[in-house]
Design a protein around this motif. Structure first.
Motif, mmCIF file in Angstrom:
data_model
loop_
_atom_site.group_PDB
_atom_site.id
_atom_site.type_symbol
_atom_site.label_atom_id
_atom_site.label_comp_id
_atom_site.label_asym_id
_atom_site.label_seq_id
_atom_site.Cartn_x
_atom_site.Cartn_y
_atom_site.Cartn_z
ATOM 1 N N GLU A 1 36.763 34.088 42.977
ATOM 2 C CA GLU A 1 36.302 35.267 42.237
ATOM 3 C C GLU A 1 34.799 35.256 41.987
ATOM 4 O O GLU A 1 34.237 36.289 41.650
ATOM 5 N N TRP A 2 34.143 34.093 42.093
ATOM 6 C CA TRP A 2 32.743 34.044 41.685
ATOM 7 C C TRP A 2 31.822 33.331 42.661
ATOM 8 O O TRP A 2 30.642 33.610 42.698
ATOM 9 N N ASP B 1 29.051 38.074 35.637
ATOM 10 C CA ASP B 1 30.156 38.836 35.054
ATOM 11 C C ASP B 1 31.501 38.156 35.307
ATOM 12 O O ASP B 1 32.347 38.101 34.416
ATOM 13 N N SER B 2 31.700 37.635 36.508
ATOM 14 C CA SER B 2 32.954 36.946 36.816
ATOM 15 C C SER B 2 33.104 35.673 35.992
ATOM 16 O O SER B 2 34.191 35.366 35.494
ATOM 17 N N ARG C 1 34.051 36.595 32.490
ATOM 18 C CA ARG C 1 35.486 36.922 32.384
ATOM 19 C C ARG C 1 36.320 35.651 32.280
ATOM 20 O O ARG C 1 37.263 35.572 31.492
ATOM 21 N N VAL D 1 35.917 34.202 28.809
ATOM 22 C CA VAL D 1 36.748 34.942 27.847
ATOM 23 C C VAL D 1 38.209 34.537 28.002
ATOM 24 O O VAL D 1 38.922 34.349 27.011
ATOM 25 N N ASP D 2 38.652 34.349 29.239
ATOM 26 C CA ASP D 2 40.044 33.973 29.488
ATOM 27 C C ASP D 2 40.394 32.587 28.955
ATOM 28 O O ASP D 2 41.567 32.302 28.716
ATOM 29 N N GLU E 1 32.475 36.119 24.422
ATOM 30 C CA GLU E 1 31.675 36.587 25.565
ATOM 31 C C GLU E 1 30.193 36.667 25.234
ATOM 32 O O GLU E 1 29.353 36.245 26.035
#
Length: 117
Positions: free
Chosen positions: A34-35, A43-44, A47, A50-51, A56
């Protein structure tokens, strides 16, 4: 290193500062696709932070400050200067061992270095 390895180290440092290094580490590796190939992975990575339960805004503030930049760049330069191209790389009695080798191979190398092999 791989693409965005410096950004990954940066995110890892921030997750450590915020108290969730191993959680972030594990999820970053599981979600590496994803990154790692993005032009700007912030941004990835946010995320993912945050997960794992990080705030954030605090994560992004740390990421923008990039507290480990100089240390990471110095480590990358030292690795390049020493010809290190693989993670992990170990030196056993001056002998370079690259990659994750089986434990018995390491044991043989260590014994040999100690004069036991």
């Amino acid at each position: 290193g791989f693409r965005n390895s410096e950004e990954g180290a940066r995110a890892g440092q921030c997750s450590a500062v915020l108290g969730a290094f191993w959680e972030m580490h594990d999820l970053m590796f599981r979600r590496r696709g994803e990154w790692e190939g993005l032009r700007n992975p912030e941004d990835s990575l946010a995320r993912i932070a945050v997960d794992v339960g990080l705030d954030e805004a605090l994560f992004r503030e740390c990421y923008d400050e990039n507290p480990a930049r100089d240390r990471t760049r110095a480590a990358n330069r030292a690795a390049q200067d020493d010809g290190i191209r693989a993670t992990p790389t170990f030196f056993i009695n001056g002998f370079r061992v690259q990659g994750a080798l089986p434990a018995d191979v390491f044991a043989e190398l260590i014994e040999s270095a100690r004069g036991g092999g």
